[in-house]
Write a protein that holds these residues in place. Structure first.
Motif, PDB file in Angstrom:
ATOM      1  N   VAL A  91       0.850  -1.198   0.000  1.00 37.52           N
ATOM      2  CA  VAL A  91       0.000   0.000   0.000  1.00 37.52           C
ATOM      3  C   VAL A  91       0.888   1.252   0.000  1.00 37.52           C
ATOM      4  O   VAL A  91       0.643   2.198  -0.759  1.00 37.52           O
ATOM      5  N   GLU A  92       1.922   1.270   0.817  1.00 39.66           N
ATOM      6  CA  GLU A  92       2.821   2.428   0.870  1.00 39.66           C
ATOM      7  C   GLU A  92       3.592   2.591  -0.436  1.00 39.66           C
ATOM      8  O   GLU A  92       3.792   3.716  -0.898  1.00 39.66           O
ATOM      9  N   LYS A  93       4.004   1.495  -1.040  1.00 41.71           N
ATOM     10  CA  LYS A  93       4.690   1.566  -2.330  1.00 41.71           C
ATOM     11  C   LYS A  93       3.756   2.118  -3.401  1.00 41.71           C
ATOM     12  O   LYS A  93       4.168   2.929  -4.229  1.00 41.71           O
ATOM     13  N   ARG A  94       2.489   1.680  -3.392  1.00 41.14           N
ATOM     14  CA  ARG A  94       1.503   2.186  -4.350  1.00 41.14           C
ATOM     15  C   ARG A  94       1.290   3.683  -4.152  1.00 41.14           C
ATOM     16  O   ARG A  94       1.243   4.455  -5.105  1.00 41.14           O
ATOM     17  N   ARG A  95       1.179   4.092  -2.900  1.00 41.09           N
ATOM     18  CA  ARG A  95       0.969   5.510  -2.595  1.00 41.09           C
ATOM     19  C   ARG A  95       2.163   6.344  -3.086  1.00 41.09           C
ATOM     20  O   ARG A  95       1.986   7.399  -3.694  1.00 41.09           O
ATOM     21  N   ALA A  96       3.368   5.864  -2.842  1.00 45.55           N
ATOM     22  CA  ALA A  96       4.565   6.592  -3.275  1.00 45.55           C
ATOM     23  C   ALA A  96       4.621   6.688  -4.798  1.00 45.55           C
ATOM     24  O   ALA A  96       4.943   7.758  -5.349  1.00 45.55           O
ATOM     25  N   ALA A  97       4.305   5.611  -5.491  1.00 40.53           N
ATOM     26  CA  ALA A  97       4.308   5.623  -6.957  1.00 40.53           C
ATOM     27  C   ALA A  97       3.234   6.574  -7.484  1.00 40.53           C
ATOM     28  O   ALA A  97       3.474   7.321  -8.439  1.00 40.53           O
ATOM     29  N   ASP A  98       2.068   6.577  -6.859  1.00 39.79           N
ATOM     30  CA  ASP A  98       0.986   7.489  -7.267  1.00 39.79           C
ATOM     31  C   ASP A  98       1.395   8.942  -7.069  1.00 39.79           C
ATOM     32  O   ASP A  98       1.128   9.800  -7.918  1.00 39.79           O
ATOM     33  N   GLN A  99       2.034   9.238  -5.948  1.00 35.04           N
ATOM     34  CA  GLN A  99       2.489  10.607  -5.682  1.00 35.04           C
ATOM     35  C   GLN A  99       3.547  11.038  -6.691  1.00 35.04           C
ATOM     36  O   GLN A  99       3.535  12.172  -7.167  1.00 35.04           O
ATOM     37  N   ALA A 100       4.461  10.135  -7.020  1.00 35.18           N
ATOM     38  CA  ALA A 100       5.493  10.450  -8.008  1.00 35.18           C
ATOM     39  C   ALA A 100       4.866  10.694  -9.378  1.00 35.18           C
ATOM     40  O   ALA A 100       5.278  11.599 -10.109  1.00 35.18           O
ATOM     41  N   HIS A 101       3.855   9.907  -9.723  1.00 35.94           N
ATOM     42  CA  HIS A 101       3.164  10.092 -11.000  1.00 35.94           C
ATOM     43  C   HIS A 101       2.442  11.435 -11.025  1.00 35.94           C
ATOM     44  O   HIS A 101       2.472  12.153 -12.038  1.00 35.94           O
TER      45      HIS A 101
ATOM     46  N   ASP B 242      11.025   4.259 -11.375  1.00 36.33           N
ATOM     47  CA  ASP B 242      11.700   3.384 -10.412  1.00 36.33           C
ATOM     48  C   ASP B 242      10.727   2.892  -9.345  1.00 36.33           C
ATOM     49  O   ASP B 242      10.707   1.702  -9.006  1.00 36.33           O
ATOM     50  N   LEU B 243       9.926   3.803  -8.820  1.00 37.30           N
ATOM     51  CA  LEU B 243       8.944   3.416  -7.799  1.00 37.30           C
ATOM     52  C   LEU B 243       7.908   2.448  -8.359  1.00 37.30           C
ATOM     53  O   LEU B 243       7.530   1.478  -7.706  1.00 37.30           O
ATOM     54  N   ASP B 244       7.462   2.709  -9.575  1.00 41.87           N
ATOM     55  CA  ASP B 244       6.464   1.839 -10.198  1.00 41.87           C
ATOM     56  C   ASP B 244       7.049   0.459 -10.481  1.00 41.87           C
ATOM     57  O   ASP B 244       6.399  -0.557 -10.247  1.00 41.87           O
ATOM     58  N   ARG B 245       8.285   0.413 -10.933  1.00 38.24           N
ATOM     59  CA  ARG B 245       8.959  -0.875 -11.186  1.00 38.24           C
ATOM     60  C   ARG B 245       9.106  -1.659  -9.881  1.00 38.24           C
ATOM     61  O   ARG B 245       8.823  -2.858  -9.833  1.00 38.24           O
ATOM     62  N   ASP B 246       9.520  -0.979  -8.822  1.00 37.31           N
ATOM     63  CA  ASP B 246       9.664  -1.635  -7.524  1.00 37.31           C
ATOM     64  C   ASP B 246       8.321  -2.157  -7.023  1.00 37.31           C
ATOM     65  O   ASP B 246       8.237  -3.250  -6.463  1.00 37.31           O
ATOM     66  N   LEU B 247       7.284  -1.371  -7.220  1.00 34.39           N
ATOM     67  CA  LEU B 247       5.942  -1.796  -6.824  1.00 34.39           C
ATOM     68  C   LEU B 247       5.520  -3.042  -7.583  1.00 34.39           C
ATOM     69  O   LEU B 247       5.055  -4.011  -6.979  1.00 34.39           O
ATOM     70  N   ARG B 248       5.683  -3.027  -8.902  1.00 29.66           N
ATOM     71  CA  ARG B 248       5.274  -4.182  -9.706  1.00 29.66           C
ATOM     72  C   ARG B 248       6.019  -5.440  -9.292  1.00 29.66           C
ATOM     73  O   ARG B 248       5.434  -6.518  -9.207  1.00 29.66           O
ATOM     74  N   SER B 249       7.296  -5.294  -9.006  1.00 29.07           N
ATOM     75  CA  SER B 249       8.103  -6.426  -8.566  1.00 29.07           C
ATOM     76  C   SER B 249       7.607  -6.948  -7.212  1.00 29.07           C
ATOM     77  O   SER B 249       7.454  -8.168  -7.018  1.00 29.07           O
ATOM     78  N   ALA B 250       7.342  -6.031  -6.283  1.00 28.19           N
ATOM     79  CA  ALA B 250       6.859  -6.421  -4.954  1.00 28.19           C
ATOM     80  C   ALA B 250       5.478  -7.068  -5.047  1.00 28.19           C
ATOM     81  O   ALA B 250       5.198  -8.044  -4.347  1.00 28.19           O
ATOM     82  N   LEU B 251       4.617  -6.540  -5.911  1.00 24.86           N
ATOM     83  CA  LEU B 251       3.285  -7.127  -6.094  1.00 24.86           C
ATOM     84  C   LEU B 251       3.395  -8.565  -6.611  1.00 24.86           C
ATOM     85  O   LEU B 251       2.703  -9.461  -6.122  1.00 24.86           O
TER      86      LEU B 251
END
Length: 99
Positions: A9-19, A54-63
């Protein structure tokens, strides 16, 4: 390395904020084809874009990792994470309105 649902959830939030930051810069600077961006604008935009990617890639990998560990489809986990982010954000807005 295992991930918890809360980390996702935190990774998704960070990626959304970066976007959102990338979108904000695009709106602020205007299309680069209409006028030449300054070096500073270009560097700021490229840095924000790399951060988002980078954040989105990390999120996808973690998911994918989390879904595999749980024996569940990644898309299902991703939907649940997105729903949790929306609920959490709505809760935060409600709390801040009360203050």
């Amino acid at each position: 390395m295992g991930h918890t649902f809360e980390e996702l959830v935190e990774k998704r939030r960070a990626a959304d904020q970066a976007h959102s930051r990338v979108d904000e810069l695009r709106r602020s600077y205007g299309p680069p084809t209409e006028h030449k961006w300054t070096r500073h604008e270009t560097a700021t935009y490229e840095t924000a874009l790399r951060a988002w990617r980078d954040l989105d890639r990390d999120l996808r990998s973690a998911l994918a990792e989390y879904a595999k560990e749980q024996g569940r489809p990644r898309q299902e986990v991703e939907r649940e994470v997105q729903t949790a982010v929306r609920r959490s954000d709505a809760h935060r807005r409600t709390e801040s309105e009360r203050e």
